[in-house]
Design a protein around this motif. Structure first.
Motif, PDB file in Angstrom:
ATOM      1  N   SER A 110       0.879  -0.783  -0.321  1.00 34.12           N
ATOM      2  CA  SER A 110      -0.471  -0.374   0.137  1.00 34.12           C
ATOM      3  C   SER A 110       1.063   1.141   0.060  1.00 34.12           C
ATOM      4  O   SER A 110       2.176   1.158  -0.174  1.00 34.12           O
ATOM      5  N   ALA A 111       0.405   1.948  -0.555  1.00 37.37           N
ATOM      6  CA  ALA A 111       0.908   3.652  -0.399  1.00 37.37           C
ATOM      7  C   ALA A 111       0.349   4.263   0.658  1.00 37.37           C
ATOM      8  O   ALA A 111       1.919   5.216   1.438  1.00 37.37           O
ATOM      9  N   ARG A 112      -0.249   4.069   1.353  1.00 38.69           N
ATOM     10  CA  ARG A 112      -0.385   4.193   2.561  1.00 38.69           C
ATOM     11  C   ARG A 112      -1.670   3.840   3.865  1.00 38.69           C
ATOM     12  O   ARG A 112      -1.788   2.955   3.587  1.00 38.69           O
ATOM     13  N   SER A 113      -0.458   2.800   5.055  1.00 37.69           N
ATOM     14  CA  SER A 113      -1.127   2.213   5.916  1.00 37.69           C
ATOM     15  C   SER A 113      -2.754   1.854   6.301  1.00 37.69           C
ATOM     16  O   SER A 113      -2.830   3.666   6.288  1.00 37.69           O
ATOM     17  N   SER A 114      -3.698   1.747   5.872  1.00 35.05           N
ATOM     18  CA  SER A 114      -4.987   1.565   5.739  1.00 35.05           C
ATOM     19  C   SER A 114      -5.512   1.088   7.199  1.00 35.05           C
ATOM     20  O   SER A 114      -4.977   0.912   8.168  1.00 35.05           O
ATOM     21  N   PRO A 115      -6.797   2.203   7.594  1.00 32.70           N
ATOM     22  CA  PRO A 115      -6.952   2.113   8.935  1.00 32.70           C
ATOM     23  C   PRO A 115      -6.803   0.693   9.858  1.00 32.70           C
ATOM     24  O   PRO A 115      -6.483  -0.156  10.871  1.00 32.70           O
ATOM     25  N   HIS A 116      -7.935  -0.416   8.491  1.00 39.21           N
ATOM     26  CA  HIS A 116      -7.668  -2.343   9.301  1.00 39.21           C
ATOM     27  C   HIS A 116      -6.415  -2.728   9.313  1.00 39.21           C
ATOM     28  O   HIS A 116      -5.762  -3.344  10.467  1.00 39.21           O
ATOM     29  N   ASN A 117      -5.518  -2.172   8.006  1.00 39.15           N
ATOM     30  CA  ASN A 117      -4.059  -2.942   8.174  1.00 39.15           C
ATOM     31  C   ASN A 117      -3.267  -2.338  10.065  1.00 39.15           C
ATOM     32  O   ASN A 117      -3.146  -3.307  10.342  1.00 39.15           O
ATOM     33  N   ARG A 118      -4.367  -1.512  10.344  1.00 38.67           N
ATOM     34  CA  ARG A 118      -3.421  -0.508  11.418  1.00 38.67           C
ATOM     35  C   ARG A 118      -4.002  -1.352  12.738  1.00 38.67           C
ATOM     36  O   ARG A 118      -3.397  -1.491  13.559  1.00 38.67           O
ATOM     37  N   VAL A 119      -5.025  -2.268  12.716  1.00 41.28           N
ATOM     38  CA  VAL A 119      -5.824  -2.601  13.388  1.00 41.28           C
ATOM     39  C   VAL A 119      -4.404  -3.949  14.143  1.00 41.28           C
ATOM     40  O   VAL A 119      -4.524  -4.517  14.659  1.00 41.28           O
ATOM     41  N   PHE A 120      -5.008  -4.231  12.238  1.00 48.68           N
ATOM     42  CA  PHE A 120      -3.729  -6.084  12.729  1.00 48.68           C
ATOM     43  C   PHE A 120      -2.634  -5.466  13.165  1.00 48.68           C
ATOM     44  O   PHE A 120      -2.211  -6.491  14.112  1.00 48.68           O
ATOM     45  N   LEU A 121      -2.330  -4.598  12.891  1.00 48.71           N
ATOM     46  CA  LEU A 121      -0.797  -3.834  13.824  1.00 48.71           C
ATOM     47  C   LEU A 121      -0.556  -3.965  15.032  1.00 48.71           C
ATOM     48  O   LEU A 121       0.099  -4.487  15.851  1.00 48.71           O
ATOM     49  N   GLU A 122      -1.632  -3.211  15.383  1.00 46.04           N
ATOM     50  CA  GLU A 122      -1.771  -3.022  16.745  1.00 46.04           C
ATOM     51  C   GLU A 122      -2.189  -4.634  17.758  1.00 46.04           C
ATOM     52  O   GLU A 122      -2.044  -4.610  18.956  1.00 46.04           O
ATOM     53  N   GLY A 123      -2.418  -5.210  17.010  1.00 39.33           N
ATOM     54  CA  GLY A 123      -2.668  -6.515  17.438  1.00 39.33           C
ATOM     55  C   GLY A 123      -1.635  -7.608  17.919  1.00 39.33           C
ATOM     56  O   GLY A 123      -1.299  -8.049  18.522  1.00 39.33           O
ATOM     57  N   ILE A 124      -1.328  -7.992  16.838  1.00 44.27           N
ATOM     58  CA  ILE A 124       0.515  -8.354  16.907  1.00 44.27           C
ATOM     59  C   ILE A 124       1.424  -7.607  17.565  1.00 44.27           C
ATOM     60  O   ILE A 124       2.152  -8.169  18.661  1.00 44.27           O
ATOM     61  N   ARG A 125       1.308  -5.941  17.502  1.00 40.91           N
ATOM     62  CA  ARG A 125       2.247  -6.006  18.582  1.00 40.91           C
ATOM     63  C   ARG A 125       1.798  -5.232  20.121  1.00 40.91           C
ATOM     64  O   ARG A 125       2.587  -6.282  20.977  1.00 40.91           O
ATOM     65  N   ALA A 126       0.400  -6.109  20.557  1.00 36.60           N
ATOM     66  CA  ALA A 126      -0.464  -6.147  21.536  1.00 36.60           C
ATOM     67  C   ALA A 126       0.273  -7.253  22.780  1.00 36.60           C
ATOM     68  O   ALA A 126       1.159  -7.661  23.929  1.00 36.60           O
ATOM     69  N   THR A 127       0.593  -8.739  21.449  1.00 36.47           N
ATOM     70  CA  THR A 127       0.541 -10.143  21.554  1.00 36.47           C
ATOM     71  C   THR A 127       2.498 -10.139  22.054  1.00 36.47           C
ATOM     72  O   THR A 127       2.681 -10.637  23.021  1.00 36.47           O
ATOM     73  N   LEU A 128       3.223  -8.548  22.118  1.00 39.07           N
ATOM     74  CA  LEU A 128       4.484  -8.679  22.940  1.00 39.07           C
ATOM     75  C   LEU A 128       4.595  -7.862  23.852  1.00 39.07           C
ATOM     76  O   LEU A 128       5.353  -8.077  24.728  1.00 39.07           O
ATOM     77  N   THR A 129       3.781  -6.999  23.876  1.00 38.10           N
ATOM     78  CA  THR A 129       3.987  -5.443  25.010  1.00 38.10           C
ATOM     79  C   THR A 129       2.828  -6.319  26.024  1.00 38.10           C
ATOM     80  O   THR A 129       3.244  -5.890  27.193  1.00 38.10           O
TER      81      THR A 129
END
Length: 337
Positions: free
Chosen positions: A155-174
């Protein structure tokens, strides 16, 4: 011994304002640069990948042919080979890891090409996933220096839905108990294993799992696939580096710079390179509909979806010859033009 080279940049100012006294860009080259320096292809790395993870598609008869082209793989900041949380000395670390952006990656890559190789113009920038984000950044930030772009599952810009996925995998670590006061005080094994399993659910399509395609690539059960493919893949990476690359991915936006001031349409409209944008029809990160919207704003781009059930991994088909053939044809079409 290391199988790559290092380009050092002193006093490298990051987009977010911090300065690295010494930035290190790890890279590897394949093939021979011609006398005119006109046969260069840039192939940036994807999330969690080192150059050795993605160079399978370089070879005679593969997607990128080193008998004709000089191919450079720069390792993005944060991946553990170039400057990353795991490699930076204090005062970084200890909860003070810098945020890297693709603007930083492109700036370092541009300096490498110019100062080490004397390359002023790229025949092609090829990239998958976060590598594709860097390819599109190149097209917007240096439109006169890129002949063609092949951007795959990106993508040219990370979409809101893509950011939700990223928030999820970040939470598994933090949320792992090893993460305290903004840093890892020990290895978050449970978090890394959880990270891998969440990632596996997003990276492959529903049809991939329904049809048990993991059997076709050597796994005896779904659990075997999750453990030996996905957990093994991410357990080898430093968790702080994985978080760093998540921040880079979340911040990805070709218009988030002083040149375009957040105007995505203007940034996409500035990409004059002949481009083929290749979403996978079953990608859960970067759906075809999103790619179609962005491609329509590019003046010299064609949307060429990959009709695959391999999900996001259709763009990195190391074990999928049919999808590899589509990528190879796209590159041939761009370079022939």
């Amino acid at each position: 011994m290391a199988d790559h080279d290092i380009f050092d940049i002193r006093s490298f100012v990051l987009q977010r304002g911090l300065t690295l006294p010494l930035a290190r860009l790890a890279y590897k080259t394949y093939g021979t640069l011609n006398a005119a320096r006109s046969n260069a292809i840039l192939y940036p790395t994807s999330y969690g990948a080192h150059h050795s993870d993605i160079d399978w598609l370089i070879g005679p008869g593969r997607v990128l042919d080193p008998t004709r082209w000089f191919i450079i793989i720069p390792n993005q900041f944060g991946n553990g080979l170039s400057s990353s949380p795991s490699t930076l000395a204090e005062p970084f670390g200890l909860g003070r890891d810098p945020v890297f952006t693709h603007v930083d990656n492109v700036a370092a890559q541009e300096q490498l090409l110019r100062e080490v190789f004397g390359i002023e113009r790229l025949a092609l920038v090829y990239g998958w996933s976060m590598g594709g984000q860097q390819a599109l950044h190149w097209g917007a930030l240096h439109p006169d220096r890129v002949g063609a772009i092949c951007a795959v599952c990106t993508s040219a810009r990370s979409s809101p839905h893509n950011r939700v996925f990223l928030e999820g995998i970040r939470a598994t670590l933090t949320t792992d108990s090893a993460y305290r006061d903004g840093r890892f005080v020990e290895r978050p094994v449970k978090g890394l294993r959880a990270f891998a399993r969440v990632y596996a659910g997003w990276a492959m399509s529903q049809a991939f799992y329904r049809e048990e395609l993991w059997r076709s690539v050597g796994f005896s059960s779904l659990e075997d696939f999750l453990v030996r493919s996905w957990e093994a893949n991410f357990l080898r990476r430093d968790p702080a580096d994985l978080l760093s690359m998540i921040e880079t991915w979340m911040a990805s936006d070709i218009s988030a710079n002083p040149v375009y001031g957040g105007d995505l349409a203007r940034a996409l409209g500035a990409i004059t390179a002949r481009s083929i944008i290749m979403p996978s029809e079953t990608d859960l990160y970067f759906p075809t509909a999103d790619s179609a919207i962005e491609t329509a704003m590019m003046p010299n781009a064609t949307l060429r979806p990959i009709p695959s059930i391999w999900g996001h991994r259709a763009g990195n088909p190391a074990q999928n010859p049919a999808d590899e053939a589509l990528l190879r044809q796209a590159v041939q079409d761009l370079l022939a033009g």
